[in-house]
Design a protein around this motif. Structure first.
Motif, PDB file in Angstrom:
ATOM      1  N   HIS A 451       0.851  -1.198   0.000  1.00 11.74           N
ATOM      2  CA  HIS A 451       0.000   0.000   0.000  1.00 11.74           C
ATOM      3  C   HIS A 451       0.887   1.248   0.000  1.00 11.74           C
ATOM      4  O   HIS A 451       1.024   1.934   1.020  1.00 11.74           O
ATOM      5  CB  HIS A 451      -0.908  -0.003   1.233  1.00 11.74           C
ATOM      6  CG  HIS A 451      -1.778  -1.222   1.348  1.00 11.74           C
ATOM      7  ND1 HIS A 451      -2.928  -1.385   0.618  1.00 11.74           N
ATOM      8  CD2 HIS A 451      -1.641  -2.344   2.117  1.00 11.74           C
ATOM      9  CE1 HIS A 451      -3.488  -2.549   0.931  1.00 11.74           C
ATOM     10  NE2 HIS A 451      -2.728  -3.150   1.827  1.00 11.74           N
ATOM     11  N   PRO A 452       1.508   1.579  -1.133  1.00  9.47           N
ATOM     12  CA  PRO A 452       2.466   2.686  -1.182  1.00  9.47           C
ATOM     13  C   PRO A 452       1.855   4.059  -0.949  1.00  9.47           C
ATOM     14  O   PRO A 452       2.547   4.971  -0.499  1.00  9.47           O
ATOM     15  CB  PRO A 452       3.049   2.580  -2.593  1.00  9.47           C
ATOM     16  CG  PRO A 452       1.999   1.869  -3.386  1.00  9.47           C
ATOM     17  CD  PRO A 452       1.383   0.901  -2.439  1.00  9.47           C
ATOM     18  N   THR A 453       0.567   4.225  -1.223  1.00  7.91           N
ATOM     19  CA  THR A 453      -0.064   5.544  -1.061  1.00  7.91           C
ATOM     20  C   THR A 453      -1.140   5.535   0.019  1.00  7.91           C
ATOM     21  O   THR A 453      -1.935   6.458   0.123  1.00  7.91           O
ATOM     22  CB  THR A 453      -0.701   6.010  -2.386  1.00  7.91           C
ATOM     23  OG1 THR A 453      -1.736   5.086  -2.770  1.00  7.91           O
ATOM     24  CG2 THR A 453       0.337   6.098  -3.480  1.00  7.91           C
ATOM     25  N   SER A 454      -1.138   4.491   0.828  1.00 11.33           N
ATOM     26  CA  SER A 454      -2.171   4.368   1.847  1.00 11.33           C
ATOM     27  C   SER A 454      -1.551   3.938   3.166  1.00 11.33           C
ATOM     28  O   SER A 454      -0.613   3.145   3.189  1.00 11.33           O
ATOM     29  CB  SER A 454      -3.220   3.337   1.416  1.00 11.33           C
ATOM     30  OG  SER A 454      -4.217   3.163   2.405  1.00 11.33           O
ATOM     31  N   VAL A 455      -2.065   4.481   4.256  1.00 14.52           N
ATOM     32  CA  VAL A 455      -1.637   4.092   5.596  1.00 14.52           C
ATOM     33  C   VAL A 455      -2.837   3.514   6.338  1.00 14.52           C
ATOM     34  O   VAL A 455      -3.927   4.101   6.313  1.00 14.52           O
ATOM     35  CB  VAL A 455      -1.067   5.298   6.377  1.00 14.52           C
ATOM     36  CG1 VAL A 455      -0.892   4.949   7.846  1.00 14.52           C
ATOM     37  CG2 VAL A 455       0.266   5.735   5.781  1.00 14.52           C
ATOM     38  N   HIS A 456      -2.650   2.372   6.982  1.00 13.48           N
ATOM     39  CA  HIS A 456      -3.728   1.706   7.711  1.00 13.48           C
ATOM     40  C   HIS A 456      -3.523   1.881   9.217  1.00 13.48           C
ATOM     41  O   HIS A 456      -2.402   1.810   9.717  1.00 13.48           O
ATOM     42  CB  HIS A 456      -3.772   0.215   7.372  1.00 13.48           C
ATOM     43  CG  HIS A 456      -4.045  -0.066   5.926  1.00 13.48           C
ATOM     44  ND1 HIS A 456      -4.214  -1.340   5.429  1.00 13.48           N
ATOM     45  CD2 HIS A 456      -4.190   0.762   4.857  1.00 13.48           C
ATOM     46  CE1 HIS A 456      -4.448  -1.288   4.124  1.00 13.48           C
ATOM     47  NE2 HIS A 456      -4.424  -0.017   3.760  1.00 13.48           N
ATOM     48  N   ILE A 457      -4.634   2.098   9.919  1.00 15.15           N
ATOM     49  CA  ILE A 457      -4.627   2.277  11.370  1.00 15.15           C
ATOM     50  C   ILE A 457      -5.524   1.216  11.986  1.00 15.15           C
ATOM     51  O   ILE A 457      -6.635   0.972  11.508  1.00 15.15           O
ATOM     52  CB  ILE A 457      -5.156   3.672  11.768  1.00 15.15           C
ATOM     53  CG1 ILE A 457      -4.326   4.780  11.119  1.00 15.15           C
ATOM     54  CG2 ILE A 457      -5.183   3.838  13.285  1.00 15.15           C
ATOM     55  CD1 ILE A 457      -4.939   6.162  11.261  1.00 15.15           C
ATOM     56  N   THR A 458      -5.059   0.580  13.044  1.00 16.04           N
ATOM     57  CA  THR A 458      -5.853  -0.376  13.807  1.00 16.04           C
ATOM     58  C   THR A 458      -6.030   0.199  15.204  1.00 16.04           C
ATOM     59  O   THR A 458      -5.052   0.341  15.948  1.00 16.04           O
ATOM     60  CB  THR A 458      -5.161  -1.745  13.876  1.00 16.04           C
ATOM     61  OG1 THR A 458      -4.888  -2.208  12.549  1.00 16.04           O
ATOM     62  CG2 THR A 458      -6.035  -2.763  14.600  1.00 16.04           C
ATOM     63  N   CYS A 459      -7.249   0.536  15.561  1.00 18.14           N
ATOM     64  CA  CYS A 459      -7.477   1.309  16.787  1.00 18.14           C
ATOM     65  C   CYS A 459      -8.566   0.692  17.659  1.00 18.14           C
ATOM     66  O   CYS A 459      -9.717   0.549  17.218  1.00 18.14           O
ATOM     67  CB  CYS A 459      -7.858   2.750  16.419  1.00 18.14           C
ATOM     68  SG  CYS A 459      -8.352   3.778  17.808  1.00 18.14           S
ATOM     69  N   ALA A 460      -8.199   0.340  18.888  1.00 16.97           N
ATOM     70  CA  ALA A 460      -9.190  -0.109  19.866  1.00 16.97           C
ATOM     71  C   ALA A 460      -9.933   1.104  20.403  1.00 16.97           C
ATOM     72  O   ALA A 460      -9.310   2.073  20.857  1.00 16.97           O
ATOM     73  CB  ALA A 460      -8.509  -0.856  21.004  1.00 16.97           C
ATOM     74  N   VAL A 461     -11.246   1.078  20.356  1.00 14.45           N
ATOM     75  CA  VAL A 461     -12.058   2.215  20.787  1.00 14.45           C
ATOM     76  C   VAL A 461     -12.190   2.182  22.314  1.00 14.45           C
ATOM     77  O   VAL A 461     -12.616   1.190  22.893  1.00 14.45           O
ATOM     78  CB  VAL A 461     -13.442   2.180  20.123  1.00 14.45           C
ATOM     79  CG1 VAL A 461     -14.292   3.361  20.590  1.00 14.45           C
ATOM     80  CG2 VAL A 461     -13.290   2.205  18.599  1.00 14.45           C
ATOM     81  N   VAL A 462     -11.821   3.306  22.941  1.00 10.97           N
ATOM     82  CA  VAL A 462     -11.788   3.382  24.406  1.00 10.97           C
ATOM     83  C   VAL A 462     -13.128   3.883  24.936  1.00 10.97           C
ATOM     84  O   VAL A 462     -13.593   4.963  24.581  1.00 10.97           O
ATOM     85  CB  VAL A 462     -10.665   4.324  24.882  1.00 10.97           C
ATOM     86  CG1 VAL A 462     -10.698   4.481  26.394  1.00 10.97           C
ATOM     87  CG2 VAL A 462      -9.312   3.798  24.415  1.00 10.97           C
ATOM     88  N   ARG A 463     -13.744   3.088  25.798  1.00 11.98           N
ATOM     89  CA  ARG A 463     -14.951   3.500  26.518  1.00 11.98           C
ATOM     90  C   ARG A 463     -14.834   2.987  27.946  1.00 11.98           C
ATOM     91  O   ARG A 463     -14.878   1.791  28.186  1.00 11.98           O
ATOM     92  CB  ARG A 463     -16.219   2.952  25.849  1.00 11.98           C
ATOM     93  CG  ARG A 463     -16.515   3.565  24.492  1.00 11.98           C
ATOM     94  CD  ARG A 463     -17.912   3.196  23.990  1.00 11.98           C
ATOM     95  NE  ARG A 463     -18.207   3.827  22.718  1.00 11.98           N
ATOM     96  CZ  ARG A 463     -18.020   3.259  21.524  1.00 11.98           C
ATOM     97  NH1 ARG A 463     -17.528   2.030  21.461  1.00 11.98           N
ATOM     98  NH2 ARG A 463     -18.313   3.901  20.417  1.00 11.98           N
ATOM     99  N   ASP A 464     -14.669   3.909  28.886  1.00  9.03           N
ATOM    100  CA  ASP A 464     -14.474   3.537  30.284  1.00  9.03           C
ATOM    101  C   ASP A 464     -15.422   4.334  31.164  1.00  9.03           C
ATOM    102  O   ASP A 464     -15.824   5.445  30.825  1.00  9.03           O
ATOM    103  CB  ASP A 464     -13.034   3.833  30.732  1.00  9.03           C
ATOM    104  CG  ASP A 464     -12.019   2.937  30.045  1.00  9.03           C
ATOM    105  OD1 ASP A 464     -12.328   1.736  29.859  1.00  9.03           O
ATOM    106  OD2 ASP A 464     -10.933   3.426  29.700  1.00  9.03           O
ATOM    107  N   VAL A 465     -15.750   3.763  32.314  1.00 11.90           N
ATOM    108  CA  VAL A 465     -16.520   4.487  33.315  1.00 11.90           C
ATOM    109  C   VAL A 465     -15.542   5.007  34.358  1.00 11.90           C
ATOM    110  O   VAL A 465     -14.840   4.225  35.007  1.00 11.90           O
ATOM    111  CB  VAL A 465     -17.580   3.590  33.983  1.00 11.90           C
ATOM    112  CG1 VAL A 465     -18.335   4.377  35.051  1.00 11.90           C
ATOM    113  CG2 VAL A 465     -18.555   3.049  32.944  1.00 11.90           C
ATOM    114  N   MET A 466     -15.482   6.320  34.519  1.00 13.66           N
ATOM    115  CA  MET A 466     -14.559   6.940  35.459  1.00 13.66           C
ATOM    116  C   MET A 466     -15.098   6.829  36.893  1.00 13.66           C
ATOM    117  O   MET A 466     -16.292   6.605  37.102  1.00 13.66           O
ATOM    118  CB  MET A 466     -14.376   8.413  35.105  1.00 13.66           C
ATOM    119  CG  MET A 466     -13.741   8.662  33.741  1.00 13.66           C
ATOM    120  SD  MET A 466     -12.001   8.160  33.654  1.00 13.66           S
ATOM    121  CE  MET A 466     -12.121   6.581  32.824  1.00 13.66           C
TER     122      MET A 466
END
Length: 594
Positions: A451-466
């Motif tokens: 993927h020379p012109t593309s960057v991939h991101i793998t992201c865990a979505v954060v949802r916490d109760v403070m």
């Protein structure tokens, strides 16, 4: 087979602690660290620094500089907190200046300092933060050629508080380097270097070091004690705000499209893909995002990082505007007030709405620093509210601050709600109360060979109760989950020392639980593109096969085509007993370590 172990960031637990990822590589096969130096400071900014230095010389008080090197804003927060506390004890006799390491002219100023305080973080695998690269290189170079018969910093005192994470091998490496070099150059340490562990309780670490620092400073008699006058609305460092009426829509909220090769020049990359990686049965979320970088001047290698500038949610922004007592469509421009040298550069040179400024530039969901509470107290019209804010930010209020802000992780937004009479001006809010919203860094989960012109991101979505009961949605992760195809987002690329071995035929063992797999996805793509037959083993772990087995089909395909020699899977919540990747590594020990 001899091996070298390298740690990498990831979210899962390994060997009983929150190890952030593990890659075992054959001996002597890792690349040299790749470091990017930042661009030079503009001529205009240099002129301003000269003017500021001349003003300091005209000030009859003693001078003290606090230099911060930061990647996420924590070191800057601590620097401003320490300055606030120093002013409370010595402000009438000494002027304290907080300076970004990138703007600190060490060659000109170090030898003139009475006391210089460094609050510096370490990034990645022992590297200086982006804004402290030049400072690091200067100190290392100068200490390497010092003539011990004539020490250039003899008579200079210094202190260092180093920020790091013990999960990484080179804990607080930058702070240790600064302390070592300053000593070799002849400077005298005021006290032992302090260390803050971001994997534990870095705020507590800073408080404990600060207490020792003030004791050492008092005993040193470097400065004469002298309390400053109580902070007032006029003394709070603030940007000058000019209200704008009837501005053409085309001239408002304009973000400049940059090169994308450094933090100061983000590129507006178009989002080309957003998809959920968790199964329908999962109560959590992990997103895969792809951005097009073809128009940027940045390139990458497998294992590098992408920085993204996130946005606050509409609900958060709306609430903040209400608490500030201003409409979302309030339009203004911002300039620096020459009276306040510690103010950062304005974040947008032209007209902007309050909604835009709060969305892109205000860190509303982090806990406020003591320095911020001190500035907020100046605007409290209710005497009891003002009194409590003053106590919270005082040296004597450490326990109360800890109980009210630190332990419950109370956000700036919640503090504004709790002190309704404190309504700062827009200039003071962005100048002294709200920290700047910082970029977030993610391991790139793709290879430029595929993927020379593309960057991939793998992201865990954060949802916490403070602890306060507030549901905290991670600013960056929930924003990435919200972005849509076709939307343009500001990004930049950053080189990492976490690379494939130079020898493409070297065998590899990779351990990547959860999103810790991200860089290894790029490594697998890279090896497949090279058509290498080298042995490549992957140990992957998650909770449930049907919930969070991310990139399942890709992993199985890599086994089928021979790119992966072996895929070991650990699902910690499926059986009667917990099954983790370390159990599989132990089982295969004779093969891995022979």
């Amino acid at each position: 087979m001899q091996a070298v172990i390298q740690l990498f960031q990831g979210p899962a637990s390994i060997f009983g602690t929150a190890l952030l990822g593990l890659c075992v590589l054959c001996a002597l096969l890792m690349n040299e660290l790749t470091k990017k130096k930042k661009g030079t400071v503009s001529v205009a900014l240099q002129a301003k620094e000269v003017e500021a230095q001349e003003e300091e010389e005209e000030d009859g008080r003693d001078q003290c500089t606090l230099v911060f090197g930061t990647q996420t804003g924590t070191a800057e927060k601590f620097a401003k907190t320490l300055k606030s506390q120093l002013e409370s004890a010595y402000g009438s006799t000494t002027a304290f200046h907080v300076v970004d390491a990138e703007q600190y002219k060490a060659q000109e100023r170090l030898s003139k300092e009475t006391l210089v305080i460094f609050l510096v973080a370490t990034y990645g695998d022992g590297e200086p933060t982006d804004n402290a690269v030049d400072l690091h290189d200067y100190l290392v170079e100068e200490s390497g050629k010092v003539d011990y018969a004539e020490l250039p910093l003899d008579g200079v005192s210094f202190a260092v508080f180093a920020l790091g994470n013990r999960q990484y091998e080179h804990f607080c490496s930058m702070g240790k380097t600064v302390h070592k070099c300053m000593s070799e150059l002849g400077a005298t340490p005021l006290l032992a270097m302090g260390t803050g562990d971001d994997d534990d309780d870095i705020d507590r670490d800073f408080d404990e070091w600060s207490a020792k620092f003030f004791e050492a400073l008092k005993d040193s008699e470097l400065f004469e004690a002298g309390v400053t006058a109580q902070v007032t609305t006029e003394s709070v460092p603030a940007y000058s705000i000019q209200k704008i009426m009837d501005a053409p829509a085309s001239s408002v909220n304009k973000i400049i499209n940059g090169r994308g090769d450094n933090v100061h020049s983000p590129y507006l990359a178009e989002v080309t893909c957003v998809k959920e990686l968790h199964g329908d049965a999962s109560d959590r979320s992990c997103v895969h995002v792809e951005v097009d970088i073809s128009g940027s001047q940045a390139g990458y290698e497998a294992g590098d990082h992408i920085g993204v500038y996130p946005e606050n949610s509409k609900d958060v922004v709306k609430k903040a505007a209400e608490l500030l007592g201003k409409p979302l469509d309030f339009c203004f421009s911002m300039t620096k007030d020459d009276r306040f040298e510690d103010l950062g550069e304005v974040f947008l040179p032209g007209a902007m709405t309050l909604e835009f400024a709060l969305t892109h530039f205000a860190d509303l969901l982090s806990s406020p620093s003591k320095a911020a509470l001190k500035m907020l107290s100046a605007f409290a019209t209710d005497a009891k509210e003002r009194e409590r804010l003053v106590m919270l930010c005082s040296v004597d209020g450490v326990a109360e601050y800890d109980a009210y802000v630190h332990v419950p992780k109370r956000s700036l937004l919640e503090v504004l709600e709790d002190f309704p009479s404190a309504k700062p001006t827009i200039g003071a809010f962005f100048g002294s109360i709200s920290p700047r919203l910082q970029p977030r860094y993610y391991s790139i989960s793709s290879s430029p060979k595929v993927h020379p012109t593309s960057v991939h991101i793998t992201c865990a979505v954060v949802r916490d109760v403070m602890p306060t009961g507030r549901v905290h949605n991670g600013v960056a992760s929930t924003w990435l989950a919200r972005v849509r195809v076709g939307q343009k987002i500001p990004v930049f690329l950053r080189s990492s020392s976490f690379k494939l071995p130079q020898n493409r035929n070297a065998p590899m063992i990779m351990v990547g639980p959860g999103t810790g797999f991200a860089p290894f996805r790029g490594f697998i793509q890279d090896r497949r593109a090279d058509s290498t037959s080298a042995e490549m083993l992957l140990y992957f772990g998650c909770r449930h096969r049907d919930h969070d087995f991310i990139y399942e089909e890709e992993m199985k395909s890599a086994v089928e085509d021979g790119t992966l020699s072996k895929l070991e899977l650990a699902f910690s919540r499926e059986g009667k007993s917990k099954d983790y990747v370390q159990h599989h590594i132990e089982k295969d020990g004779s093969h891995l370590w022979m």
